[in-house]
Design an enzyme around this catalytic site. Structure first.
Site, short mmCIF file in Angstrom:
data_model
loop_
_atom_site.label_atom_id
_atom_site.label_comp_id
_atom_site.label_asym_id
_atom_site.label_seq_id
_atom_site.Cartn_x
_atom_site.Cartn_y
_atom_site.Cartn_z
N SER A 179 0.86 -1.48 0.00
CA SER A 179 -0.03 -0.09 -0.17
C SER A 179 0.90 1.08 0.00
O SER A 179 0.74 2.24 -0.59
CB SER A 179 -1.18 0.21 1.29
OG SER A 179 -0.32 -0.18 2.21
N HIS A 207 -5.30 -3.02 -3.08
CA HIS A 207 -4.88 -1.87 -4.40
C HIS A 207 -4.80 -2.33 -5.22
O HIS A 207 -3.59 -2.23 -6.02
CB HIS A 207 -3.39 -1.21 -3.53
CG HIS A 207 -3.11 -0.67 -2.59
ND1 HIS A 207 -3.69 0.78 -2.67
CD2 HIS A 207 -3.45 -0.59 -0.96
CE1 HIS A 207 -4.15 0.98 -1.27
NE2 HIS A 207 -3.81 -0.02 -0.32
N LYS A 238 -11.86 1.02 -2.85
CA LYS A 238 -10.43 1.48 -3.14
C LYS A 238 -10.87 1.34 -4.73
O LYS A 238 -11.95 2.60 -5.38
CB LYS A 238 -9.09 0.88 -2.33
CG LYS A 238 -8.30 1.43 -1.80
CD LYS A 238 -7.88 0.59 -0.75
CE LYS A 238 -7.75 0.92 0.36
NZ LYS A 238 -7.42 -0.01 1.43
C1 PLP Z 1 -7.35 -0.18 2.47
C2 PLP Z 1 -6.48 -1.04 3.02
C3 PLP Z 1 -7.33 -1.89 3.47
C4 PLP Z 1 -8.12 -1.76 4.94
O1 PLP Z 1 -9.52 -0.85 3.84
P1 PLP Z 1 -10.18 -0.54 4.27
O2 PLP Z 1 -11.30 -1.09 3.53
O3 PLP Z 1 -10.12 1.28 4.08
O4 PLP Z 1 -10.57 -0.42 5.88
C5 PLP Z 1 -6.31 -2.72 4.59
N1 PLP Z 1 -5.71 -3.75 3.27
C6 PLP Z 1 -4.36 -3.19 2.65
C7 PLP Z 1 -3.51 -3.31 2.01
C8 PLP Z 1 -5.48 -1.65 2.96
O5 PLP Z 1 -4.50 -0.84 1.65
#
Ligand code: PLP
Length: 391
Positions: A179, A207, A238
């Site tokens: 990330s 991601h 995302k």
């Molecule tokens: C953003 C993210 C999460 C958390 O996801 P949310 O739905 O925003 O709680 C989990 N794992 C990774 C690798 C992330 O980048």
């Protein structure tokens, strides 16, 4: 409570205090964000495919809002499991080509819930040092042994697998695309190791879901490894532009999680309208291949413009482009100067990233044009020279 003032002061002095800064949407301009009355090119959102303002998704949510109301009213195991959930989970299983799927409120709860359900005291989790905080917290909550291997270092992982080979259950867990660095996990090697040592493999596609794979299934599909991954996790917050998370895998995995994943059991179901919005977003993710192509073109041109300007940026081809500055104070000033010049490019500091690696984490979107990004890279170059970040 005096300790708190003192600790906050220490944080501020180390340029490590965070604060919530207000941002507004710019109607009709999804690639921008509004701050302090100014419109900034948004290079710090995870809205990779530009779906956060998609009209069909808004409409699906509006319709379901009117028919189902604003809240689910209970956890899914009580009376909160409304029909939009059942439909979405069927579509998710079809999309991923797996036996079953489960929606959990968000990625943080999915990771903590799943890891907590799979391992406990006496078990061991092998986790990449750069894995997302929600994975780290999941391991801590599970009380399993937390064994962190050096980032993408498969020799290190192998030696640790050897060392812990007699532990009861073993779980290897990794981000597919990291990330804060934008590089990829060595998924082929991880699959080989998990087979050799009889471990379970969990991959977090937060991601990479929506971005890789012919229908946006993620990096595991892109590499043809989907059937080798035991627990496939991704988010709707995302690329999907909405909110929420999914787990895909075998029928028994999903049955197990329904019985054991505490964030699913002890928390209210997502609002049905949101779940209907996710279903619509899934249709768009599958159908709009052009969004993936535009994003990949945007990533290529932005990365090559920054390199041509003399910056050293991370490896890979993902829309996450880290520009490591190192020092916390400098990175804050750099980010502030970029904002003065019309770019929202947020500084990422420890503990989100290791000490001494504070950075600007650029993240791109399919709604950005190549011209906007080349102009932005030029602005980053000029600002970098002024700030002494680029010599
Ligand atoms: C953003 C993210 C999460 C958390 O996801 P949310 O739905 O925003 O709680 C989990 N794992 C990774 C690798 C992330 O980048």
């Amino acid at each position: 409570m005096e300790w708190m003032e003192k600790e906050l002061k220490t944080l501020a002095e180390a340029s490590l205090e965070r604060s919530l800064r207000e941002h507004g949407t710019v109607s009709g301009l999804p690639g921008y964000t509004k701050r302090g009355g100014r419109t900034l090119l948004n290079l710090s959102s995870n809205n990779y495919l530009g779906l956060a303002e998609h009209p069909a998704i808004i409409e699906a949510m509006r319709e379901t809002l009117l028919s189902e109301g604003v809240g689910a009213g209970a956890s899914r195991l009580v009376t909160g499991n409304r029909s939009p959930y059942v439909q979405l989970e069927q579509s998710l299983a079809d999309w991923q080509g797996c036996e079953a799927a489960l929606v959990i409120a968000n990625g943080y709860m999915a990771n903590t819930g799943v890891i907590g359900a799979l391992v406990r005291r006496g078990d061991v989790v092998f986790s990449d040092r750069l894995n997302h905080a929600s994975i780290v917290d999941g391991v801590v909550l599970s009380r399993a042994e937390n064994v962190r291997y050096r980032h993408n270092d498969m020799d290190h992982l192998r030696s640790l697998l050897n060392k812990y080979r007699d532990h009861r259950r073993k779980l290897i867990v990794t981000d597919a695309v990291f990330s804060m660095d934008g590089d990829q996990a060595c998924l082929r090697e991880l699959v080989a190791l998990k087979r050799e040592y009889g471990a379970m493999l969990m991959v977090d596609e937060a991601h990479s879901g929506g971005i890789y794979g012919r229908r946006g299934e993620g990096l595991c599909h892109e590499l043809g490894l989907q059937d080798e991954v035991d627990i496939h996790m991704g988010t709707f917050s995302k690329s999907f532009g909405v909110y929420g998370a999914y787990i895909c895998g075998s029928r028994s995995l999903i049955r197990w999680l329904v019985n054991k994943a505490r964030p699913l059991i002890y928390s209210t179901a997502l609002p049905p309208a949101l779940v209907a919005g996710i279903s619509k977003a899934l249709e768009v993710v599958i159908a709009d291949h052009w969004r993936r192509e535009r994003l990949s073109e945007a990533s290529r041109s932005f990365r090559s413009s920054l390199r041509a300007a003399g910056f050293i940026i991370g490896a890979g081809d993902s829309p996450i482009v880290p520009l490591i500055v190192g020092d916390n104070e400098t990175v804050l000033r750099f980010s502030g100067a970029l904002e003065e010049n019309g770019l929202a490019a947020v500084a990422i500091r420890p503990p989100t990233v290791p000490d001494g690696t504070a950075r600007i984490r650029f993240s791109l979107s399919a709604v950005h044009s190549v011209k906007e990004l080349i102009d932005a890279a030029d602005c980053i170059r000029t600002t970098g020279i002024q700030m002494g970040v680029l010599r």
